[in-house]
Write a protein that holds these residues in place. Sequence first.
Motif, short mmCIF file in Angstrom:
data_model
loop_
_atom_site.label_atom_id
_atom_site.label_comp_id
_atom_site.label_asym_id
_atom_site.label_seq_id
_atom_site.Cartn_x
_atom_site.Cartn_y
_atom_site.Cartn_z
N ASN A 18 0.83 -1.21 0.00
CA ASN A 18 0.00 0.00 0.00
C ASN A 18 0.86 1.25 0.00
OD1 ASN A 18 -2.49 -1.35 0.00
ND2 ASN A 18 -2.39 -1.61 2.21
N PHE A 19 1.94 1.22 0.79
CA PHE A 19 2.84 2.37 0.80
C PHE A 19 3.49 2.54 -0.56
CE2 PHE A 19 7.14 4.04 0.98
CZ PHE A 19 6.84 5.34 1.35
N LEU A 20 3.93 1.43 -1.18
CA LEU A 20 4.56 1.50 -2.49
C LEU A 20 3.61 2.13 -3.50
CD1 LEU A 20 6.95 0.87 -4.32
CD2 LEU A 20 5.99 -1.41 -4.65
N TYR A 21 2.36 1.71 -3.48
CA TYR A 21 1.36 2.29 -4.39
C TYR A 21 1.21 3.79 -4.11
CZ TYR A 21 -3.13 3.61 -6.31
OH TYR A 21 -4.12 4.27 -6.98
N PHE A 22 1.06 4.13 -2.84
CA PHE A 22 0.88 5.53 -2.45
C PHE A 22 2.08 6.37 -2.89
CE2 PHE A 22 0.50 9.06 0.62
CZ PHE A 22 -0.82 9.39 0.41
N PHE A 23 3.29 5.85 -2.68
CA PHE A 23 4.52 6.55 -3.04
C PHE A 23 4.59 6.76 -4.56
CE2 PHE A 23 8.95 6.27 -4.50
CZ PHE A 23 9.48 7.39 -3.89
N LEU A 24 4.29 5.72 -5.33
CA LEU A 24 4.42 5.82 -6.79
C LEU A 24 3.35 6.69 -7.43
CD1 LEU A 24 5.42 2.14 -7.62
CD2 LEU A 24 6.90 4.16 -7.66
N THR A 25 2.24 6.92 -6.73
CA THR A 25 1.18 7.74 -7.32
C THR A 25 1.24 9.21 -6.89
OG1 THR A 25 -0.34 7.10 -5.54
CG2 THR A 25 -0.41 5.80 -7.59
N GLN A 26 2.24 9.57 -6.11
CA GLN A 26 2.39 10.95 -5.67
C GLN A 26 2.92 11.83 -6.80
OE1 GLN A 26 1.26 12.03 -2.55
NE2 GLN A 26 0.42 9.98 -2.86
N LYS A 27 2.51 13.10 -6.81
CA LYS A 27 2.95 14.03 -7.85
C LYS A 27 4.47 14.18 -7.86
CE LYS A 27 -1.22 16.80 -8.14
NZ LYS A 27 -1.82 18.12 -8.00
#
Length: 94
Positions: A18-27
């Motif tokens: 979940n963190f990896l997804y959140f990190f990769l989708t950040q501007k």
Amino acid sequence: MANNRFKIIHSEKVLDKNFLYFFLTQKRTYKSLNIGAGASAMPTINFGVISKVKIPILYLEEEQIVNILLSVDNEKEEYQKRKNKLGELKKGLM
């Protein structure tokens, strides 16, 4: 931006998906990847650019914060869907 079919293989013991997804989708992450992308109608990311991305490792408390943020994002999406449905219903009744 084209992704060239990259696959990230990680250990669940070290990095929460979940963190990896959140990190990769950040501007900020998107911008750093886009800077190294090729200049064309559809920019592409190469292995050199991907290999330079630094993914921070979080501690348990930080992972819990990420999970809360993801939960809020999911609630926000559900709210927007309900709002859109009610808007369509309102148009249909008018």
